[in-house]
Design a protein around this motif. Structure first.
Motif, PDB file in Angstrom:
ATOM      1  N   LYS A 177      64.666  -2.562  44.888  1.00 12.31           N
ATOM      2  CA  LYS A 177      64.194  -1.379  45.584  1.00 12.31           C
ATOM      3  C   LYS A 177      62.708  -1.541  45.888  1.00 12.31           C
ATOM      4  N   ARG A 206      66.349   6.759  49.798  1.00 14.08           N
ATOM      5  CA  ARG A 206      67.589   7.458  49.445  1.00 14.08           C
ATOM      6  C   ARG A 206      68.636   6.540  48.816  1.00 14.08           C
ATOM      7  N   ALA A 207      68.397   5.247  48.778  1.00 14.32           N
ATOM      8  CA  ALA A 207      69.384   4.293  48.251  1.00 14.32           C
ATOM      9  C   ALA A 207      69.590   4.494  46.756  1.00 14.32           C
ATOM     10  N   ASN A 208      70.808   4.233  46.311  1.00 12.72           N
ATOM     11  CA  ASN A 208      71.141   4.311  44.896  1.00 12.72           C
ATOM     12  C   ASN A 208      70.926   2.960  44.233  1.00 12.72           C
ATOM     13  N   VAL A 209      70.454   2.991  43.013  1.00 11.79           N
ATOM     14  CA  VAL A 209      70.277   1.761  42.231  1.00 11.79           C
ATOM     15  C   VAL A 209      71.630   1.436  41.597  1.00 11.79           C
ATOM     16  N   ILE A 210      72.028   0.164  41.702  1.00 12.74           N
ATOM     17  CA  ILE A 210      73.287  -0.299  41.120  1.00 12.74           C
ATOM     18  C   ILE A 210      72.960  -1.008  39.805  1.00 12.74           C
ATOM     19  N   ASP A 211      73.392  -0.415  38.700  1.00 21.47           N
ATOM     20  CA  ASP A 211      73.174  -1.039  37.397  1.00 21.47           C
ATOM     21  C   ASP A 211      74.261  -2.048  37.069  1.00 21.47           C
TER      22      ASP A 211
END
Length: 52
Positions: free
Chosen positions: A9, A42-47
């Motif tokens: 990010k 607005r992007a989601n973090v992928i764990d």
């Protein structure tokens, strides 16, 4: 078919754009799209990534 691009990010200045271009090897088809800072924010973090 679905393609997922995963990047760390980050932010870019409001007057700049990230342009991603994909070209077919030895072919005439290509695709490009623009990613703006608002899209990145607005992007989601992928764990974890689960592939089915």
């Amino acid at each position: 078919e679905r393609t997922v691009f995963a990047l760390e990010k980050f932010t870019i200045p409001d007057d700049k754009q990230l342009v991603i271009e994909v070209a077919e090897k030895e072919g005439g088809r290509h695709q490009s799209f623009v990613v703006e800072n608002d899209d990145i924010v607005r992007a989601n973090v992928i764990d974890e990534l689960s592939i089915q």
